[in-house]
Enzyme design. Structure first.
Site, mmCIF file in Angstrom:
data_model
loop_
_atom_site.group_PDB
_atom_site.id
_atom_site.type_symbol
_atom_site.label_atom_id
_atom_site.label_comp_id
_atom_site.label_asym_id
_atom_site.label_seq_id
_atom_site.Cartn_x
_atom_site.Cartn_y
_atom_site.Cartn_z
ATOM 1 N N ASP A 184 -5.334 -3.950 22.584
ATOM 2 C CA ASP A 184 -5.813 -2.221 21.413
ATOM 3 C C ASP A 184 -5.386 -1.876 22.134
ATOM 4 O O ASP A 184 -5.203 -1.233 23.418
ATOM 5 C CB ASP A 184 -7.763 -1.971 21.161
ATOM 6 N N ARG B 192 -8.478 6.385 16.976
ATOM 7 C CA ARG B 192 -7.503 6.490 16.265
ATOM 8 C C ARG B 192 -7.551 7.612 15.974
ATOM 9 O O ARG B 192 -8.775 8.798 14.967
ATOM 10 C CB ARG B 192 -7.719 5.670 14.882
ATOM 11 N N TYR C 87 3.767 -7.708 17.672
ATOM 12 C CA TYR C 87 3.830 -6.949 16.045
ATOM 13 C C TYR C 87 4.921 -5.613 16.626
ATOM 14 O O TYR C 87 6.190 -5.367 16.394
ATOM 15 C CB TYR C 87 3.051 -6.440 14.996
ATOM 16 N N TRP D 58 -2.491 5.295 8.536
ATOM 17 C CA TRP D 58 -2.823 5.622 6.909
ATOM 18 C C TRP D 58 -3.749 5.329 6.027
ATOM 19 O O TRP D 58 -3.044 3.626 6.291
ATOM 20 C CB TRP D 58 -1.009 5.857 5.774
ATOM 21 N N THR E 279 6.692 2.013 13.579
ATOM 22 C CA THR E 279 4.228 1.959 14.152
ATOM 23 C C THR E 279 4.547 2.625 15.077
ATOM 24 O O THR E 279 5.030 2.956 16.149
ATOM 25 C CB THR E 279 3.862 0.699 14.203
ATOM 26 N N PHE F 14 0.908 -1.274 0.049
ATOM 27 C CA PHE F 14 0.196 -0.315 0.110
ATOM 28 C C PHE F 14 1.144 1.396 -0.030
ATOM 29 O O PHE F 14 0.648 2.264 -1.598
ATOM 30 C CB PHE F 14 -0.959 -0.013 1.412
HETATM 31 N N1 LIG Z 1 -0.533 2.138 6.314
HETATM 32 C C1 LIG Z 1 0.084 2.599 7.855
HETATM 33 O O1 LIG Z 1 -0.692 3.137 7.891
HETATM 34 C C2 LIG Z 1 1.161 1.380 8.340
HETATM 35 C C3 LIG Z 1 1.000 1.478 9.889
HETATM 36 C C4 LIG Z 1 2.259 1.359 10.468
HETATM 37 C C5 LIG Z 1 3.275 1.148 10.173
HETATM 38 N N2 LIG Z 1 3.324 0.826 8.902
HETATM 39 C C6 LIG Z 1 4.229 0.226 8.696
HETATM 40 O O2 LIG Z 1 4.604 0.239 7.307
HETATM 41 C C7 LIG Z 1 5.283 -0.529 6.146
HETATM 42 C C8 LIG Z 1 4.572 -1.157 5.173
HETATM 43 O O3 LIG Z 1 2.738 -0.850 5.146
HETATM 44 P P1 LIG Z 1 1.907 -1.118 3.864
HETATM 45 O O4 LIG Z 1 0.336 -0.508 5.001
HETATM 46 O O5 LIG Z 1 2.477 -0.502 2.923
HETATM 47 O O6 LIG Z 1 1.441 -2.553 3.941
HETATM 48 P P2 LIG Z 1 1.686 -3.828 2.659
HETATM 49 O O7 LIG Z 1 1.529 -5.092 3.763
HETATM 50 O O8 LIG Z 1 0.949 -2.610 2.161
HETATM 51 O O9 LIG Z 1 3.096 -3.549 2.285
HETATM 52 C C9 LIG Z 1 4.032 -3.939 2.785
HETATM 53 C C10 LIG Z 1 4.940 -4.439 1.404
HETATM 54 O O10 LIG Z 1 5.404 -5.661 2.263
HETATM 55 C C11 LIG Z 1 5.972 -7.264 1.178
HETATM 56 N N3 LIG Z 1 6.943 -8.476 2.131
HETATM 57 C C12 LIG Z 1 6.165 -8.457 3.228
HETATM 58 N N4 LIG Z 1 7.167 -9.441 3.479
HETATM 59 C C13 LIG Z 1 8.626 -9.554 2.947
HETATM 60 C C14 LIG Z 1 9.889 -10.274 2.787
HETATM 61 N N5 LIG Z 1 9.672 -11.326 3.248
HETATM 62 N N6 LIG Z 1 10.119 -9.936 1.357
HETATM 63 C C15 LIG Z 1 9.768 -9.040 -0.235
HETATM 64 N N7 LIG Z 1 8.878 -8.084 0.463
HETATM 65 C C16 LIG Z 1 7.909 -8.357 1.774
HETATM 66 C C17 LIG Z 1 4.981 -7.451 1.018
HETATM 67 O O11 LIG Z 1 4.668 -7.987 0.459
HETATM 68 C C18 LIG Z 1 3.959 -5.943 0.818
HETATM 69 O O12 LIG Z 1 3.496 -6.131 -0.014
HETATM 70 C C19 LIG Z 1 4.859 -1.917 7.253
HETATM 71 O O13 LIG Z 1 6.269 -2.053 7.822
HETATM 72 C C20 LIG Z 1 4.033 -1.325 8.012
HETATM 73 O O14 LIG Z 1 4.472 -1.825 9.401
HETATM 74 C C21 LIG Z 1 1.604 0.988 7.790
HETATM 75 O O1 LIG Z 2 -2.190 1.284 10.676
HETATM 76 C C1 LIG Z 2 -1.441 1.817 11.869
HETATM 77 O O2 LIG Z 2 -1.387 2.717 12.398
HETATM 78 C C2 LIG Z 2 -1.364 0.442 13.116
HETATM 79 O O3 LIG Z 2 -2.040 0.398 13.239
HETATM 80 C C3 LIG Z 2 -3.004 -0.586 13.307
HETATM 81 O O4 LIG Z 2 -3.448 -1.104 14.065
HETATM 82 P P1 LIG Z 2 -5.198 -0.810 14.284
HETATM 83 O O5 LIG Z 2 -4.695 0.738 13.281
HETATM 84 O O6 LIG Z 2 -5.056 -0.812 15.881
HETATM 85 O O7 LIG Z 2 -5.775 -1.214 13.090
HETATM 86 P P2 LIG Z 2 -7.148 -1.610 12.131
HETATM 87 O O8 LIG Z 2 -7.416 -2.937 11.602
HETATM 88 O O9 LIG Z 2 -7.237 -0.088 11.328
HETATM 89 O O10 LIG Z 2 -8.389 -1.423 13.521
HETATM 90 C C4 LIG Z 2 -8.564 -0.367 13.714
HETATM 91 C C5 LIG Z 2 -9.782 -0.378 15.062
HETATM 92 O O11 LIG Z 2 -10.717 -0.877 13.717
HETATM 93 C C6 LIG Z 2 -11.029 -1.903 15.177
HETATM 94 N N1 LIG Z 2 -12.080 -2.706 14.162
HETATM 95 C C7 LIG Z 2 -11.540 -3.399 13.220
HETATM 96 C C8 LIG Z 2 -12.073 -4.041 12.114
HETATM 97 C C9 LIG Z 2 -13.059 -3.743 11.743
HETATM 98 O O12 LIG Z 2 -14.078 -4.603 10.773
HETATM 99 N N2 LIG Z 2 -13.666 -3.139 12.712
HETATM 100 C C10 LIG Z 2 -13.286 -2.891 13.993
HETATM 101 O O13 LIG Z 2 -14.144 -2.367 14.888
HETATM 102 C C11 LIG Z 2 -9.737 -2.689 15.924
HETATM 103 O O14 LIG Z 2 -10.910 -3.348 16.969
HETATM 104 C C12 LIG Z 2 -9.232 -1.720 15.965
HETATM 105 O O15 LIG Z 2 -9.889 -0.859 16.702
HETATM 106 C C13 LIG Z 2 -1.676 -1.812 11.836
HETATM 107 O O16 LIG Z 2 -1.109 -3.219 13.799
HETATM 108 C C14 LIG Z 2 -0.644 -1.317 11.394
HETATM 109 O O17 LIG Z 2 -0.916 -1.146 10.098
HETATM 110 C C15 LIG Z 2 -0.632 0.081 11.858
HETATM 111 O O18 LIG Z 2 0.755 -0.896 12.449
#
Ligand SMILES: NC(=O)c1ccc[n+]([C@@H]2O[C@H](COP(=O)([O-])OP(=O)(O)OC[C@H]3O[C@@H](n4cnc5c(N)ncnc54)[C@H](O)[C@@H]3O)[C@@H](O)[C@H]2O)c1
Ligand SMILES: O=C(O)[C@H]1O[C@H](OP(=O)(O)OP(=O)(O)OC[C@H]2O[C@@H](n3ccc(=O)[nH]c3=O)[C@H](O)[C@@H]2O)[C@H](O)[C@@H](O)[C@@H]1O
Length: 389
Positions: A337, A260, A185, A215, A139, A28
């Site tokens: 949570d 959140r 995690y 995000w 994170t 993503f």
């Molecule tokens: N989306 C958010 O809001 C959010 C919040 C907190 C932290 N993060 C961190 O940001 C990073 C990216 O998040 P995202 O939302 O894009 O997740 P995502 O799952 O969409 O992307 C992660 C990518 O890493 C690749 N990957 C995982 N293991 C791999 C491996 N062993 N070798 C090669 N590729 C591998 C997956 O195939 C995937 O495409 C992560 O480290 C996540 O913990 C994201």
């Molecule tokens: O995005 C982030 O910043 C971080 O937080 C996420 O954790 P969380 O926010 O708990 O994950 P979500 O699945 O987005 O859930 C948010 C909240 O919605 C709730 N939820 C989720 C899914 C659903 O169908 N219903 C529902 O009530 C969960 O219990 C939680 O309280 C993930 O751990 C990571 O992608 C990342 O590190």
């Protein structure tokens, strides 16, 4: 981007084109970061991932204006000797690879810990040994629960930011007991942060750590049964989108009381680009990247998404759009949570002058418009022919 444009960084210095190794580029965040870099900068990307679906539009056709500036490497960093060579070829490595879906933390804790700690170790080591800069994605979950969550429900101190605001250089990391495997995690991410920090302190590694705060936007996760497993449980945006697309009730875990702050992916990516292009301001720092103005409870998020989707799809919402479920029923044993997540923005403001712009209403509108366009027809087909899906 016009080839002749001279780009400068925040200190007015001209920017030289970089070669960036992006690990997890097919996810993503990676897909949005690739788009931004290709469209607005002259940098080259070595895009590494096991999947490429989300960046397919950037890799082909070869006639695109950035052809030659992105190269895809289908590699699993768990076991591939090409990793060090790619790090050596690059000016900067950005590591996004991780298992990062809460449904996995308590059901696949070993995979979660290996992915977020063990698999990241060689990346840190090769960057440090080869004198290469690293931007590592951690994170906001490393903060865990707020101090305020341990106060009585009616305590006036709960309203005091000192008890809930999450500050990079000040707030403690508060996780639940070991049986609450949800924290596998956060704990793995915390340890890799500490290791990177120590590599900086002892061996001079140039690093930046990013702590994303929820995000969200287009291409986040998957819609179960369409472009991901039918039984899969993605993060909340995709869970709620899936329910809205199927005209099912949105499930509120433990009453949807957790809070959140959501930030639009395109705002957040601007912060990452500033980090990439301003190493003197970003190196050695840990940055919260979120939108403190977009705070809601999960219940409020469900209500907003229901209202926005009715508008986008032109179909009225269900009479009872949400249903309560227990966390044990939804995620299984060992779930816990984070109660509240408001990022302090002092450091990112001071170092990079970055501020998020997009309101929650606006980001939900553009995201749900995308979800509807991308998935509504496919969902209709699956619903009318369930066995052919
Ligand atoms: N989306 C958010 O809001 C959010 C919040 C907190 C932290 N993060 C961190 O940001 C990073 C990216 O998040 P995202 O939302 O894009 O997740 P995502 O799952 O969409 O992307 C992660 C990518 O890493 C690749 N990957 C995982 N293991 C791999 C491996 N062993 N070798 C090669 N590729 C591998 C997956 O195939 C995937 O495409 C992560 O480290 C996540 O913990 C994201
Ligand atoms: O995005 C982030 O910043 C971080 O937080 C996420 O954790 P969380 O926010 O708990 O994950 P979500 O699945 O987005 O859930 C948010 C909240 O919605 C709730 N939820 C989720 C899914 C659903 O169908 N219903 C529902 O009530 C969960 O219990 C939680 O309280 C993930 O751990 C990571 O992608 C990342 O590190």
């Amino acid at each position: 981007m016009a080839a002749s444009t001279v780009r400068t960084n925040l200190d007015g210095k001209p920017l030289n084109p970089l070669t960036i190794l992006m690990i997890g580029a097919g996810g993503f965040i990676g897909s949005h970061l690739c788009e931004k870099i290709l469209q607005e900068t002259p940098h080259k990307i070595l895009a590494l991932d096991v999947y490429s679906d989300k960046i397919k539009h950037l890799l082909e056709p070869e006639s695109l204006e950035w052809a030659g500036r992105i190269q895809f490497h289908r590699i699993n960093i768990k076991h591939d000797s090409r990793l060090e060579g790619l790090i050596k070829m690059s000016d900067l490595t950005i590591n996004l690879a991780a298992i990062c879906t809460p449904a996995d933390y308590n059901t696949r804790p070993l995979d979660t810990i290996y992915s977020n700690f063990i698999d990241a170790l060689p990346v840190v080591k090769y960057c440090s040994e080869n004198g290469k800069r690293l931007i590592h994605f951690s994170t906001c979950e490393v903060y865990g629960k707020t101090i305020g969550s341990f106060l009585p429900k009616d305590s006036p101190l709960r309203q005091d930011p000192a008890y809930y605001l999450l500050k990079e250089d000040d707030s403690p990391c508060i996780f639940g007991s070991i049986e609450k495997q949800r924290w596998s995690y956060a704990c793995a991410k915390q340890l890799i942060e500490r290791l990177i920090y120590a590599e900086g302190a002892e061996n001079g590694l140039e690093f930046t750590i990013v702590r994303p705060f929820n995000w969200i936007g287009p291409r986040m996760d998957f819609i179960p049964g369409i472009d991901g497993p039918s039984e899969g449980v993605p993060r909340v945006l995709a869970c709620f989108s899936n329910a809205l697309l199927r005209r099912e009730q949105l499930k509120l875990v433990d009453g949807g009381e957790s809070q959140r702050t959501f930030v639009y992916i395109k705002d957040a990516i601007e912060a990452v680009l500033l980090m990439i292009e301003n190493p003197d301001r970003a190196n050695g720092h840990i940055f919260n990247v979120g939108n403190p103005n977009n705070e809601v409870t999960v219940r409020q998020l469900a209500e907003m998404m229901t209202a926005v989707y009715a508008n986008v799809s032109g179909e009225p919402a269900l009479e009872e759009p949400t249903v309560d479920v227990s966390s044990k029923e939804f995620y299984g044993e060992g779930y816990d949570d984070s109660d509240k997540r408001i990022p302090d923005m002092t450091i990112i403001n001071k170092q990079l002058g970055w501020n998020p712009k997009t309101s929650l209403w606006d980001l939900l509108d553009s995201t749900l418009t995308y979800q509807h366009k991308t998935y509504a027809e496919a969902i209709k087909k699956v619903i009318s022919h369930p066995t052919t899906s």
